[in-house]
Design a protein around this motif. Sequence first.
Motif, PDB file in Angstrom:
ATOM      1  N   MET A  35      -4.391 -10.501   4.425  1.00  0.00           N
ATOM      2  CA  MET A  35      -4.305 -10.992   3.070  1.00  0.00           C
ATOM      3  C   MET A  35      -3.396 -12.206   3.089  1.00  0.00           C
ATOM      4  N   SER A  36      -3.841 -13.317   2.509  1.00  0.00           N
ATOM      5  CA  SER A  36      -2.986 -14.485   2.427  1.00  0.00           C
ATOM      6  C   SER A  36      -1.828 -14.191   1.489  1.00  0.00           C
ATOM      7  N   GLU A  37      -0.847 -15.064   1.495  1.00  0.00           N
ATOM      8  CA  GLU A  37       0.410 -14.786   0.810  1.00  0.00           C
ATOM      9  C   GLU A  37       0.246 -14.312  -0.628  1.00  0.00           C
ATOM     10  N   ASN A  38      -0.624 -14.923  -1.416  1.00  0.00           N
ATOM     11  CA  ASN A  38      -0.746 -14.533  -2.810  1.00  0.00           C
ATOM     12  C   ASN A  38      -2.126 -14.012  -3.171  1.00  0.00           C
ATOM     13  N   GLN A  39      -3.017 -13.887  -2.211  1.00  0.00           N
ATOM     14  CA  GLN A  39      -4.370 -13.437  -2.502  1.00  0.00           C
ATOM     15  C   GLN A  39      -4.373 -11.973  -2.940  1.00  0.00           C
ATOM     16  N   GLY A  40      -4.958 -11.721  -4.103  1.00  0.00           N
ATOM     17  CA  GLY A  40      -5.101 -10.357  -4.573  1.00  0.00           C
ATOM     18  C   GLY A  40      -3.837  -9.710  -5.068  1.00  0.00           C
ATOM     19  N   VAL A  41      -2.827 -10.528  -5.371  1.00  0.00           N
ATOM     20  CA  VAL A  41      -1.559  -9.983  -5.835  1.00  0.00           C
ATOM     21  C   VAL A  41      -1.358 -10.404  -7.284  1.00  0.00           C
ATOM     22  N   GLY A  42      -1.088  -9.415  -8.144  1.00  0.00           N
ATOM     23  CA  GLY A  42      -0.904  -9.672  -9.566  1.00  0.00           C
ATOM     24  C   GLY A  42       0.544  -9.893  -9.924  1.00  0.00           C
ATOM     25  N   ASP A  87       1.621  -5.781  -8.138  1.00  0.00           N
ATOM     26  CA  ASP A  87       0.362  -5.043  -8.087  1.00  0.00           C
ATOM     27  C   ASP A  87      -0.637  -5.778  -7.210  1.00  0.00           C
ATOM     28  N   VAL A  88      -1.346  -5.041  -6.364  1.00  0.00           N
ATOM     29  CA  VAL A  88      -2.424  -5.607  -5.559  1.00  0.00           C
ATOM     30  C   VAL A  88      -3.703  -5.440  -6.366  1.00  0.00           C
ATOM     31  N   THR A  89      -4.439  -6.526  -6.554  1.00  0.00           N
ATOM     32  CA  THR A  89      -5.589  -6.504  -7.454  1.00  0.00           C
ATOM     33  C   THR A  89      -6.931  -6.572  -6.755  1.00  0.00           C
ATOM     34  N   GLU A  90      -6.954  -6.825  -5.445  1.00  0.00           N
ATOM     35  CA  GLU A  90      -8.232  -6.863  -4.733  1.00  0.00           C
ATOM     36  C   GLU A  90      -8.040  -6.471  -3.276  1.00  0.00           C
ATOM     37  N   GLY A  91      -9.160  -6.231  -2.606  1.00  0.00           N
ATOM     38  CA  GLY A  91      -9.115  -5.844  -1.202  1.00  0.00           C
ATOM     39  C   GLY A  91      -8.912  -4.354  -1.021  1.00  0.00           C
ATOM     40  N   PHE A 134      -6.389  -2.554  -0.512  1.00  0.00           N
ATOM     41  CA  PHE A 134      -5.245  -1.920  -1.153  1.00  0.00           C
ATOM     42  C   PHE A 134      -5.158  -2.234  -2.648  1.00  0.00           C
ATOM     43  N   ALA A 135      -6.286  -2.577  -3.265  1.00  0.00           N
ATOM     44  CA  ALA A 135      -6.312  -2.778  -4.718  1.00  0.00           C
ATOM     45  C   ALA A 135      -5.864  -1.478  -5.382  1.00  0.00           C
ATOM     46  N   GLY A 136      -4.977  -1.595  -6.368  1.00  0.00           N
ATOM     47  CA  GLY A 136      -4.435  -0.420  -7.049  1.00  0.00           C
ATOM     48  C   GLY A 136      -3.107   0.041  -6.463  1.00  0.00           C
ATOM     49  N   TRP A 137      -2.720  -0.516  -5.328  1.00  0.00           N
ATOM     50  CA  TRP A 137      -1.435  -0.220  -4.712  1.00  0.00           C
ATOM     51  C   TRP A 137      -0.433  -1.279  -5.166  1.00  0.00           C
ATOM     52  N   GLN A 138       0.811  -1.153  -4.711  1.00  0.00           N
ATOM     53  CA  GLN A 138       1.833  -2.159  -4.957  1.00  0.00           C
ATOM     54  C   GLN A 138       2.458  -2.561  -3.627  1.00  0.00           C
ATOM     55  N   VAL A 139       3.077  -3.747  -3.614  1.00  0.00           N
ATOM     56  CA  VAL A 139       3.709  -4.268  -2.402  1.00  0.00           C
ATOM     57  C   VAL A 139       4.993  -4.988  -2.805  1.00  0.00           C
ATOM     58  N   TRP A 140       6.000  -4.918  -1.927  1.00  0.00           N
ATOM     59  CA  TRP A 140       7.258  -5.639  -2.151  1.00  0.00           C
ATOM     60  C   TRP A 140       7.073  -7.063  -1.641  1.00  0.00           C
ATOM     61  N   GLN A 141       6.538  -7.922  -2.454  1.00  0.00           N
ATOM     62  CA  GLN A 141       6.310  -9.298  -2.025  1.00  0.00           C
ATOM     63  C   GLN A 141       7.624 -10.041  -1.820  1.00  0.00           C
ATOM     64  N   SER A 142       8.692  -9.603  -2.460  1.00  0.00           N
ATOM     65  CA  SER A 142       9.991 -10.254  -2.330  1.00  0.00           C
ATOM     66  C   SER A 142      10.682  -9.911  -1.011  1.00  0.00           C
ATOM     67  N   ASP A 143      10.138  -8.984  -0.232  1.00  0.00           N
ATOM     68  CA  ASP A 143      10.741  -8.594   1.042  1.00  0.00           C
ATOM     69  C   ASP A 143       9.992  -9.281   2.176  1.00  0.00           C
ATOM     70  N   ALA A 198       1.490   2.892   3.003  1.00  0.00           N
ATOM     71  CA  ALA A 198       0.384   2.710   3.951  1.00  0.00           C
ATOM     72  C   ALA A 198       0.278   1.259   4.408  1.00  0.00           C
ATOM     73  N   PHE A 199      -0.387   1.074   5.525  1.00  0.00           N
ATOM     74  CA  PHE A 199      -0.819  -0.237   5.997  1.00  0.00           C
ATOM     75  C   PHE A 199      -1.937  -0.040   7.012  1.00  0.00           C
ATOM     76  N   ARG A 200      -2.647  -1.105   7.321  1.00  0.00           N
ATOM     77  CA  ARG A 200      -3.752  -1.069   8.279  1.00  0.00           C
ATOM     78  C   ARG A 200      -3.243  -1.608   9.616  1.00  0.00           C
ATOM     79  N   ALA A 201      -3.429  -0.855  10.697  1.00  0.00           N
ATOM     80  CA  ALA A 201      -2.987  -1.263  12.031  1.00  0.00           C
ATOM     81  C   ALA A 201      -3.823  -2.441  12.525  1.00  0.00           C
ATOM     82  N   GLU A 202      -3.137  -3.507  12.894  1.00  0.00           N
ATOM     83  CA  GLU A 202      -3.789  -4.717  13.389  1.00  0.00           C
ATOM     84  C   GLU A 202      -3.387  -4.970  14.839  1.00  0.00           C
ATOM     85  N   GLN A 203      -4.102  -5.854  15.489  1.00  0.00           N
ATOM     86  CA  GLN A 203      -3.809  -6.185  16.887  1.00  0.00           C
ATOM     87  C   GLN A 203      -2.362  -6.650  17.055  1.00  0.00           C
ATOM     88  N   ARG A 204      -1.840  -7.363  16.090  1.00  0.00           N
ATOM     89  CA  ARG A 204      -0.470  -7.881  16.193  1.00  0.00           C
ATOM     90  C   ARG A 204       0.592  -6.788  16.162  1.00  0.00           C
TER      91      ARG A 204
END
Length: 154
Positions: free
Chosen positions: A1-8, A17-21, A23-32, A54-60
């Motif tokens: 997810m790009s920095e502000n994509q899908g974030v309300g 609030d996450v608005t798409e993708g 994790f839509a319906g979840w929340q994230v600490w964007q300030s952290d 939660a989060f999705r495990a990525e190659q990184r």
Amino acid sequence: MSENQGVGETSGTGLVDVTEGEFAGWQVWQSDAFEQRAGPFYEKRADDGSMIAAFRAEQRHMNGAGFMHGGCLMTFADSAIFTIARDALGDSHGVTLTLTGDFLDPVRVGQLVEATGEVVRAGGKTIFVAGIVRADGNPVLRLDGIIRKVRGER
């Protein structure tokens, strides 16, 4: 997810609030910034009133053997104890005093990593948390943490 994509808009607590993708319906600490770079890690209230992270495990997130790096899993666990203890923290901020984890199974790329748990005891300035991290429903880490409430900005 790009920095502000899908974030309300923010909810007033530093969470957005996450608005798409996925994790839509979840929340994230964007300030952290650290959690954003390490995860990002998402959280929501489950139907039973408990909190889930939660989060999705990525190659990184993987080590040289192709499994999730233990430091990544412990970073997530450190974040998750605050999610689990959200109600006990109230309007307070906190720092981690102790975090221990027992690694149970490896995490692989693409798996959904989720943490749940409970506040074992909360009183005064100390909150004790116990939890489990699962990857696609399979236990991968058992955790115990102690949070100390502190004053100041998050």
